[in-house]
Design a protein around this motif. Structure first.
Motif, PDB file in Angstrom:
ATOM      1  N   THR A 196       3.583  -9.500 -56.690  1.00  0.00           N
ATOM      2  CA  THR A 196       3.498 -10.840 -56.130  1.00  0.00           C
ATOM      3  C   THR A 196       2.820 -10.848 -54.773  1.00  0.00           C
ATOM      4  O   THR A 196       2.020 -11.747 -54.460  1.00  0.00           O
ATOM      5  N   PHE A 197       3.135  -9.848 -53.953  1.00  0.00           N
ATOM      6  CA  PHE A 197       2.585  -9.823 -52.591  1.00  0.00           C
ATOM      7  C   PHE A 197       1.460  -8.797 -52.434  1.00  0.00           C
ATOM      8  O   PHE A 197       1.060  -8.489 -51.323  1.00  0.00           O
ATOM      9  N   GLY A 198       0.937  -8.314 -53.549  1.00  0.00           N
ATOM     10  CA  GLY A 198      -0.088  -7.284 -53.473  1.00  0.00           C
ATOM     11  C   GLY A 198      -1.394  -7.760 -52.879  1.00  0.00           C
ATOM     12  O   GLY A 198      -2.078  -7.009 -52.181  1.00  0.00           O
ATOM     13  N   ILE A 199      -1.762  -9.000 -53.121  1.00  0.00           N
ATOM     14  CA  ILE A 199      -3.019  -9.543 -52.583  1.00  0.00           C
ATOM     15  C   ILE A 199      -2.704 -10.857 -51.872  1.00  0.00           C
ATOM     16  O   ILE A 199      -2.436 -11.879 -52.524  1.00  0.00           O
ATOM     17  N   ILE A 200      -2.690 -10.835 -50.546  1.00  0.00           N
ATOM     18  CA  ILE A 200      -2.433 -12.024 -49.728  1.00  0.00           C
ATOM     19  C   ILE A 200      -3.627 -12.216 -48.803  1.00  0.00           C
ATOM     20  O   ILE A 200      -3.921 -11.352 -47.969  1.00  0.00           O
ATOM     21  N   LEU A 228       0.606 -16.527 -48.964  1.00  0.00           N
ATOM     22  CA  LEU A 228       1.919 -15.965 -48.640  1.00  0.00           C
ATOM     23  C   LEU A 228       3.038 -16.925 -49.002  1.00  0.00           C
ATOM     24  O   LEU A 228       4.036 -16.544 -49.631  1.00  0.00           O
ATOM     25  N   ASN A 229       2.877 -18.186 -48.638  1.00  0.00           N
ATOM     26  CA  ASN A 229       3.925 -19.170 -48.919  1.00  0.00           C
ATOM     27  C   ASN A 229       4.096 -19.414 -50.415  1.00  0.00           C
ATOM     28  O   ASN A 229       5.216 -19.557 -50.909  1.00  0.00           O
ATOM     29  N   ASP A 230       2.971 -19.456 -51.141  1.00  0.00           N
ATOM     30  CA  ASP A 230       3.057 -19.649 -52.590  1.00  0.00           C
ATOM     31  C   ASP A 230       3.771 -18.470 -53.253  1.00  0.00           C
ATOM     32  O   ASP A 230       4.604 -18.659 -54.159  1.00  0.00           O
ATOM     33  N   SER A 231       3.455 -17.267 -52.816  1.00  0.00           N
ATOM     34  CA  SER A 231       4.098 -16.082 -53.386  1.00  0.00           C
ATOM     35  C   SER A 231       5.576 -16.038 -53.033  1.00  0.00           C
ATOM     36  O   SER A 231       6.420 -15.713 -53.875  1.00  0.00           O
ATOM     37  N   LEU A 232       5.894 -16.376 -51.784  1.00  0.00           N
ATOM     38  CA  LEU A 232       7.294 -16.360 -51.361  1.00  0.00           C
ATOM     39  C   LEU A 232       8.123 -17.354 -52.155  1.00  0.00           C
ATOM     40  O   LEU A 232       9.281 -17.080 -52.509  1.00  0.00           O
ATOM     41  N   ALA A 233       7.545 -18.502 -52.457  1.00  0.00           N
ATOM     42  CA  ALA A 233       8.279 -19.535 -53.189  1.00  0.00           C
ATOM     43  C   ALA A 233       8.666 -19.075 -54.592  1.00  0.00           C
ATOM     44  O   ALA A 233       9.671 -19.538 -55.151  1.00  0.00           O
TER      45      ALA A 233
END
Length: 467
Positions: A299-303, A309-314
């Motif tokens: 999920t956080f591999g490509i930011i 970041l916010n979309d992945s965190l959600a």
């Protein structure tokens, strides 16, 4: 921030217009009617987390690299910078002096809980394997910069001919330029039973990050002037203050400004910087089911942006929210105790202890920290020249030996000689430079004869600058 880290001149009677940043009362007992610091700049950093290899101030950076240090420990990092613009000190008479000017200041620090790092860690699962015994994991970083316009008033409240007691206070109007923070707390994870104990599931924890809204207003389409205007449009004012005392045991000579011992105590940076939350600030709490290390890494591999970041965190957080309104970052409030001892002729020995106050008084709030702890500085100086050898032991438990010299209006110093002579120490240290104009004569020879009914400053004349 000892004279905001112009460490060599702390306690010196020649610090003049730079001295309010160390103790506002120290502007009175100065052997000049006035002095002006046209410009000064300082930078200082310390960390036990990384090493910059194959680079120094004397070595060309052909194969320099940054290495994250192995081991199991708490990681710390500190950085502070400042710029002084037209800082002025004026003696009104023998008992009263004022100072004023503009400063731009910046602080940042990072601290983590104890965790293990090895070069062999390549994935989030590797990190989990190495640190499951160190849970819960936590860490935070806070940074802030602001501009301040200050005014200092100091006066002698006791002078019996043998001792002098001075008191001073500084009031500052601050403008928050940029602020940001991130806070990770209570990260716990357990082996993934559903996957035969291979890998981990995130159980609990929280993440908060925020930044000042004016950073949202900078864009590539506005040009330099437009971006400066946009950047300053959403900045906010606040106030802060310093206060201090200085007790001086005079030497008993005819020179009004010779002393045996000078003891200063000051409470510095009482106040905070004011900001408003940026659009992409977020508060998130873990607890969602089946959040594995494999899922987190993917999920956080490509930011590439805050939006990413916010979309992945959600997608992985149990709850997530966008904070609104204002936030405040407390300045690095601290006590400074400075003792300056005259040894002989132009030789002095200065000792300084810094006691941080902010962490004890503003728990669970945003506050800044600075790295200073203990410093001892032998110095030789006269009106024109000075040589200084500050030795420091800081909050990162590092021992530094620095140096500085003064020649006429120029002061140049380095916090840690290892920045020059070592290839692996650029991450710890820094330097400073100041240009200060003073009258051509210091008037050090005025008499203290009470029968003359003349005060020290009343016997002075405003001489023209002389280099």
């Amino acid at each position: 921030m000892q004279a905001q880290n112009y460490q060599a001149i702390n306690g010196s009677s020649y610090a003049g217009s730079l001295s309010p940043a160390n103790n506002p009362s120290s502007i009175v007992h100065v052997p000049y009617a006035w002095d002006v610091t046209l410009f000064a700049i300082q930078s200082k950093e310390a960390t036990n987390a990384i090493k910059i290899k194959n680079y120094s101030l004397l070595k060309k950076a052909t194969n320099a690299e940054t290495q994250f240090l192995n081991g199991t420990k708490k990681r710390l990092a500190y950085a502070d910078q400042n710029i002084h613009l037209l800082n002025v000190r004026i003696s009104i008479n023998s008992k009263i002096a004022v100072a004023f000017g503009v400063n731009i200041r910046s602080y940042a620090f990072l601290q983590t809980s104890r965790f293990t790092w090895r070069d062999s860690i390549k994935t989030l699962r590797d990190f989990g394997d190495a640190n499951i015994s160190n849970t819960p994991l936590s860490g935070k970083t806070i940074g802030a910069s602001w501009a301040e316009v200050y005014g200092t008033y100091a006066q002698t409240i006791k002078d019996d001919g043998n001792t002098v007691l001075n008191a001073g206070i500084t009031f500052k109007v601050d403008r928050g330029l940029a602020g940001a923070f991130a806070n990770v707390q209570g990260i716990n994870y357990l082996p993934n039973i559903a996957n035969n104990g291979i890998g981990y599931l995130l159980e609990e924890g929280s993440l908060q990050y925020g930044y000042s809204s004016n950073l949202d207003d900078v864009n590539n389409n506005s040009g330099f002037r437009g971006n400066v205007k946009n950047f300053m449009r959403r900045t906010f004012s606040s106030v802060s203050a310093d206060a201090g005392f200085e007790y001086i045991i005079l030497s008993g000579t005819d020179n009004d400004y010779e002393y045996d011992t000078k003891i200063g105590v000051a409470l510095m940076d009482i106040g905070h910087a004011h900001y408003r939350y940026g659009n992409n600030s977020r508060f998130a709490i873990a607890g969602k089911n089946n959040i594995s290390d494999f899922l987190l890494q993917n999920t956080f591999g490509i930011i590439n942006s805050f939006n990413d970041l916010n979309d992945s965190l959600a997608t992985v957080a149990n709850t997530i929210s966008a904070p609104g309104g204002d936030f405040f970052i407390t300045q690095p409030t601290r006590f400074i105790v400075n003792v300056d001892q005259h040894l002989s002729a132009n030789f002095f020995l200065n000792g300084e202890l810094t006691i941080p106050i902010s962490p004890a008084t503003v728990k669970n709030k945003l506050y800044l920290k600075q790295m200073n702890l203990l410093a001892i500085t032998p110095r030789w100086e006269n009106r024109i020249f000075g040589v200084y050898l500050p030795v420091q032991f800081n909050q990162v438990k590092q021992f530094w030996i620095g140096g500085a010299f003064k020649a006429g209006p120029l002061l140049f110093g380095i916090h840690n000689w290892a920045n020059i002579f070592s290839k692996n120490s650029m991450q710890n240290g820094g330097l400073y430079l100041a240009v200060t104009l003073r009258p051509g004569s210091s008037h050090d020879k005025s008499s203290r004869d009470d029968d003359q009914k003349l005060s020290r400053r009343e016997r002075k004349k405003l001489d023209c600058p002389r280099f």
